[in-house]
Design an enzyme around this catalytic site. Structure first.
Site, PDB file in Angstrom:
ATOM      1  CG  ASP A 146       7.071  -8.481  -3.294  1.00  0.00           C
ATOM      2  OD1 ASP A 146       5.947  -8.964  -3.554  1.00  0.00           O
ATOM      3  OD2 ASP A 146       7.217  -7.390  -2.729  1.00  0.00           O
ATOM      4  CG  ASP A 193       0.157  -2.873  -7.544  1.00  0.00           C
ATOM      5  OD1 ASP A 193      -0.116  -3.416  -6.454  1.00  0.00           O
ATOM      6  OD2 ASP A 193       0.812  -3.432  -8.442  1.00  0.00           O
TER       7      ASP A 193
END
Length: 251
Positions: free
Chosen positions: A11, A130
């Site tokens: 990330d 998500d």
């Protein structure tokens, strides 16, 4: 039986690898290139590079960083963040990505999935989903988890499969960074209801969680960050643990 995959995830924001909890409270997790080199040498099956603030900030993934990472790794590289057009996907592929991950743009413009798949093949398209539990439903969120949508996880998973996605990256926002294990309930429901591979994401805290993601969640691959970034475990350790438990992995 196809070997199960272990996939570390970078990330990235501000030129660094970061890790948070429930998509919040980001802390530094090291140099992008150092982590990429480490995972390339550690027998990772693939590497995911997500520019986690690109969509939120309405900007594109930094191609220079993608090119540097692709020059350091010799395993499949998936790149996501701010990919909102076929042209942008092309740029990312030209800079060394093997697959692109689309999330926010796919929800806003579902036809983008089909357009990229038609040009580059379904195997090159990962749709990142998500999800956050709201009541009894697992609802899809966009913009790095900031914006809820009207899609429920199973509904959206079926739709992206129909549109030509080659793989689904299913992240539980509720479990992200908690190290409490994957949400194997929704993971199993999605994995067993689609015929494309599903990558488990969000919550891995120990090697048993990886095992459970494969055996209870029926995932095809397990993505993890915290347990590998901070060297709690090595990927070699993880694979040996899984092999000892009867899971087919590449070693």
């Amino acid at each position: 039986m196809l070997a199960k995959r272990i996939i570390p995830c970078l990330d990235v924001t501000g030129g660094r690898v970061v890790k948070g909890i429930n998509f919040e409270g980001l802390r530094d997790a090291g140099s992008i290139l150092e982590q990429a080199r480490f995972y390339n040498n550690e027998l990772a099956d693939e590497l995911v590079f997500l520019d986690i603030s690109a969509s939120l900030e309405s900007r594109k993934t930094t191609l220079e960083e993608v090119m540097k990472v692709s020059g350091e790794v010799f395993i499949p590289l998936t790149v996501g963040g701010g990919i909102n057009s076929v042209e942008r996907a092309k740029d990312v592929f030209l800079h060394g990505a093997d697959k692109v991950s689309v999330n926010t743009a796919a929800v806003n413009h579902p036809e983008l999935i089909s357009r990229i798949a038609e040009k580059y093949g379904s195997q090159a398209v990962v749709v990142a989903i998500d999800i956050k539990k709201i009541g009894s439903d697992h609802m899809v969120h966009t913009h790095s988890g900031k914006n809820p949508t009207a899609y429920e996880a199973l509904e959206w998973a079926h739709k992206v499969q129909e549109l030509g996605a080659g793989e689904i990256l299913l992240t539980s926002m509720d479990r992200d960074g908690t190290r409490e294990g994957y949400d194997n309930d929704i993971l199993a429901r999605v994995s067993t209801s689609v015929h494309i591979p599903v990558i488990a994401s969000g919550g891995a805290g120990n090697l048993e969680h990886l095992y459970e993601g494969f055996t209870i969640g029926h995932a095809d691959a397990a993505l993890a960050a915290s347990i590998f970034h901070f060297r709690q475990y090595s990927i070699r350790q993880a694979k040996q643990y899984l092999r000892d438990r009867g899971i087919e992995v590449r070693l």
